[in-house]
Design a protein around this motif. Structure first.
Motif, mmCIF file in Angstrom:
data_model
loop_
_atom_site.group_PDB
_atom_site.id
_atom_site.type_symbol
_atom_site.label_atom_id
_atom_site.label_comp_id
_atom_site.label_asym_id
_atom_site.label_seq_id
_atom_site.Cartn_x
_atom_site.Cartn_y
_atom_site.Cartn_z
ATOM 1 N N MET A 80 0.851 -1.185 0.000
ATOM 2 C CA MET A 80 0.000 0.000 0.000
ATOM 3 C C MET A 80 0.886 1.234 0.000
ATOM 4 S SD MET A 80 -2.680 1.004 3.029
ATOM 5 C CE MET A 80 -3.581 2.537 3.063
ATOM 6 N N GLU A 81 0.526 2.226 -0.797
ATOM 7 C CA GLU A 81 1.234 3.504 -0.811
ATOM 8 C C GLU A 81 0.218 4.626 -0.699
ATOM 9 O OE1 GLU A 81 3.256 5.978 -4.233
ATOM 10 O OE2 GLU A 81 4.661 4.431 -3.575
ATOM 11 N N PHE A 82 0.485 5.575 0.183
ATOM 12 C CA PHE A 82 -0.462 6.669 0.380
ATOM 13 C C PHE A 82 0.290 7.938 0.775
ATOM 14 C CE2 PHE A 82 -0.054 4.178 4.208
ATOM 15 C CZ PHE A 82 0.079 5.098 5.224
ATOM 16 N N ASP A 83 -0.344 9.080 0.522
ATOM 17 C CA ASP A 83 0.210 10.385 0.860
ATOM 18 C C ASP A 83 -0.417 10.867 2.154
ATOM 19 O OD1 ASP A 83 1.343 10.095 -1.608
ATOM 20 O OD2 ASP A 83 0.009 11.510 -2.617
ATOM 21 N N LYS A 135 -1.577 -16.545 7.928
ATOM 22 C CA LYS A 135 -2.698 -15.683 7.579
ATOM 23 C C LYS A 135 -3.838 -15.893 8.569
ATOM 24 C CE LYS A 135 -1.881 -15.149 2.622
ATOM 25 N NZ LYS A 135 -2.484 -15.239 1.279
ATOM 26 N N VAL A 136 -3.861 -15.045 9.579
ATOM 27 C CA VAL A 136 -4.916 -15.089 10.589
ATOM 28 C C VAL A 136 -4.961 -13.740 11.277
ATOM 29 C CG1 VAL A 136 -3.381 -15.966 12.400
ATOM 30 C CG2 VAL A 136 -5.840 -16.412 12.539
ATOM 31 N N ASP A 137 -6.124 -13.350 11.743
ATOM 32 C CA ASP A 137 -6.277 -12.074 12.441
ATOM 33 C C ASP A 137 -5.715 -12.217 13.854
ATOM 34 O OD1 ASP A 137 -6.995 -9.660 13.499
ATOM 35 O OD2 ASP A 137 -9.085 -9.743 12.837
ATOM 36 N N PRO A 138 -4.614 -11.535 14.181
ATOM 37 C CA PRO A 138 -4.032 -11.695 15.531
ATOM 38 C C PRO A 138 -4.904 -11.125 16.635
ATOM 39 C CG PRO A 138 -2.921 -9.947 14.319
ATOM 40 C CD PRO A 138 -3.844 -10.609 13.348
ATOM 41 N N ARG A 139 -5.865 -10.276 16.283
ATOM 42 C CA ARG A 139 -6.752 -9.701 17.311
ATOM 43 C C ARG A 139 -7.676 -10.753 17.922
ATOM 44 N NH1 ARG A 139 -8.834 -4.963 13.395
ATOM 45 N NH2 ARG A 139 -8.862 -6.806 12.034
ATOM 46 N N LEU A 140 -7.772 -11.928 17.290
ATOM 47 C CA LEU A 140 -8.621 -13.003 17.810
ATOM 48 C C LEU A 140 -7.910 -13.862 18.844
ATOM 49 C CD1 LEU A 140 -10.211 -14.178 14.425
ATOM 50 C CD2 LEU A 140 -11.143 -12.547 16.092
ATOM 51 N N PHE A 141 -6.628 -13.592 19.100
ATOM 52 C CA PHE A 141 -5.844 -14.418 20.014
ATOM 53 C C PHE A 141 -5.326 -13.586 21.188
ATOM 54 C CE2 PHE A 141 -5.715 -16.759 16.074
ATOM 55 C CZ PHE A 141 -5.761 -18.085 16.479
ATOM 56 N N ASP A 142 -5.033 -14.270 22.274
ATOM 57 C CA ASP A 142 -4.438 -13.657 23.463
ATOM 58 C C ASP A 142 -2.933 -13.928 23.457
ATOM 59 O OD1 ASP A 142 -7.021 -12.977 24.291
ATOM 60 O OD2 ASP A 142 -7.277 -14.874 25.358
ATOM 61 N N TYR A 143 -2.208 -13.099 24.231
ATOM 62 C CA TYR A 143 -0.780 -13.353 24.415
ATOM 63 C C TYR A 143 -0.585 -14.566 25.317
ATOM 64 C CZ TYR A 143 0.504 -8.879 22.291
ATOM 65 O OH TYR A 143 0.685 -7.831 21.416
ATOM 66 N N GLU A 339 -3.818 -2.261 4.798
ATOM 67 C CA GLU A 339 -4.730 -1.237 5.323
ATOM 68 C C GLU A 339 -5.112 -1.515 6.767
ATOM 69 O OE1 GLU A 339 -7.302 -4.206 2.946
ATOM 70 O OE2 GLU A 339 -5.303 -3.286 2.838
ATOM 71 N N VAL A 340 -5.205 -2.799 7.128
ATOM 72 C CA VAL A 340 -5.493 -3.151 8.526
ATOM 73 C C VAL A 340 -4.287 -2.811 9.407
ATOM 74 C CG1 VAL A 340 -6.065 -5.049 10.098
ATOM 75 C CG2 VAL A 340 -7.093 -4.947 7.816
ATOM 76 N N LEU A 341 -3.084 -3.039 8.892
ATOM 77 C CA LEU A 341 -1.877 -2.720 9.659
ATOM 78 C C LEU A 341 -1.813 -1.234 9.989
ATOM 79 C CD1 LEU A 341 0.816 -4.872 7.800
ATOM 80 C CD2 LEU A 341 -0.290 -5.358 9.984
#
Length: 361
Positions: A80-83, A135-143, A339-341
């Motif tokens: 992704m590239e953005f200004d 490839k997985v959403d890390p927000r679904l896991f705990d530390y 974009e999620v990052l």
């Protein structure tokens, strides 16, 4: 907040402010790229820097809302590239550091090897497995802390036997190593949060090439972590920012009003000077335009291709280049979309600011 509220807040400040002379406005808003080195690289943040001229230099919320914007120029599954317009380059650098070191993802931490007769040593094999994007959403896991037991909320278990790499739960056991060292109460595939987002590894990554009679059998545990702990938890392959160059004749830039956010020639360069300018630029930023009267002039065709090599200003002192906005590029490893990052990086920076405000108050 409505569109009229920032303007009302600006009027409520009651602080008179006049425009700066063009040469001071140039130094306040630009980093000049000269033949020997960049000039005027410091950001003037002191609110009273121009008090003697009647100019208020403090950061106002209304001005920020009016000037700030984000323009996405390129986006794909992995980059992704953005200004970013209207913020200090230090903010862009803060996003870069957060993306590299503070955004959590899942990566393989423990590898339990039952059999490895390949040419790759056990420790090298474990290191290679740790760098494979998951490839997985890390927000679904705990530390997972030292005192926690691996379970379906903090650990992903993979099995590798021969050349087959599969996700498994405690019910899927290996023939030569029946113990999984986890406490899964259910399979992660049956959990509703993974119904539309199944756990996968990045495909087409060679771990090892097996010869006749060679075998690899192991169990790998992936946990949540951040890049400052180890590079395998960094969610980006790389992330960088640069300033968009503005090619111009400096005296005419002052009379232009400093309103452009792109590379532009503020004075026509015609004839032989146009040919010389085009030949000097290896990045092909400039092109020649034929005029109706048989003349030709230089135009800026590809401003973003400029690498700031300064070759076009090396033989003359009348040319200048100026940086006027920030371009940020994010290249994801493939584990999380770019974009999620960036959205998560903004949240982390916001949390840091709130902690600073809380500590000061």
């Amino acid at each position: 907040m409505s569109d009229s509220e920032p303007e009302a807040m600006a009027e409520a400040d009651g602080v008179p402010s006049t425009k700066l002379p063009p040469h001071l406005e140039l130094r306040r808003t630009r980093v000049l790229c000269k033949v020997d080195a960049p000039d005027n690289t410091d950001t003037i943040q002191y609110s009273g820097a121009y008090a003697s001229l009647g100019h208020e230099n403090s950061l106002r919320f209304a001005d920020f809302c009016k000037d700030f914007r984000v323009d996405i120029t390129r986006i794909s599954d992995d980059d992704m590239e953005f200004d970013v317009v209207g913020v200090d380059p230090s903010i862009a650098n803060a996003f870069r550091r957060i993306l590299l070191a503070e955004l959590p993802i899942m990566a393989i931490e423990k590898v339990l090897i039952a059999n490895n007769t390949s040419v790759v040593q056990d420790e090298v094999l474990a290191h290679r497995l740790g760098l494979i994007p998951i490839k997985v959403d890390p927000r679904l896991f705990d530390y997972l802390s030292e005192n926690d037991t691996p379970n379906e909320k903090n650990t992903i278990v993979f099995k590798l036997h021969g050349s087959e790499f599969l996700k498994t739960s405690e019910s899927l056991t290996s023939t030569s190593k029946p113990e999984t060292y986890t406490s899964f109460t259910c399979s992660q595939d049956s959990m509703p949060e993974f119904a539309g987002n199944p756990i996968r590894v990045y495909p087409d990554i060679i771990i090892s090439k097996l010869g006749f009679g060679q075998e690899i059998e192991l169990e790998a545990h992936a946990v949540k972590g951040v890049g400052k702990t180890h590079a395998k938890w960094s969610p980006v392959a790389t992330c960088w920012y640069r300033m968009l160059p503005e090619a111009c004749l400096l005296p005419n830039l002052l009379s232009f009003g400093l309103a452009a956010f792109h590379v532009e020639l503020m004075e026509e360069i015609e004839g032989e000077k146009a040919d010389v300018l085009k030949q000097k630029c290896a990045a092909k930023v400039f092109e020649i335009e034929d005029l109706a009267d048989g003349k030709k002039r230089a135009t800026v065709a590809r401003p973003r291709a400029c690498t700031l090599c300064r070759e076009c200003i090396r033989d003359g002192e009348d040319w200048e280049k100026a940086y006027i906005l920030t371009l940020i590029t994010i290249e994801s490893t493939g584990a999380v979309p770019p974009e999620v990052l960036f959205t998560e990086a903004v949240k982390i920076l916001e949390d840091k600011c709130e902690r600073v405000i809380s500590d000061l108050s």
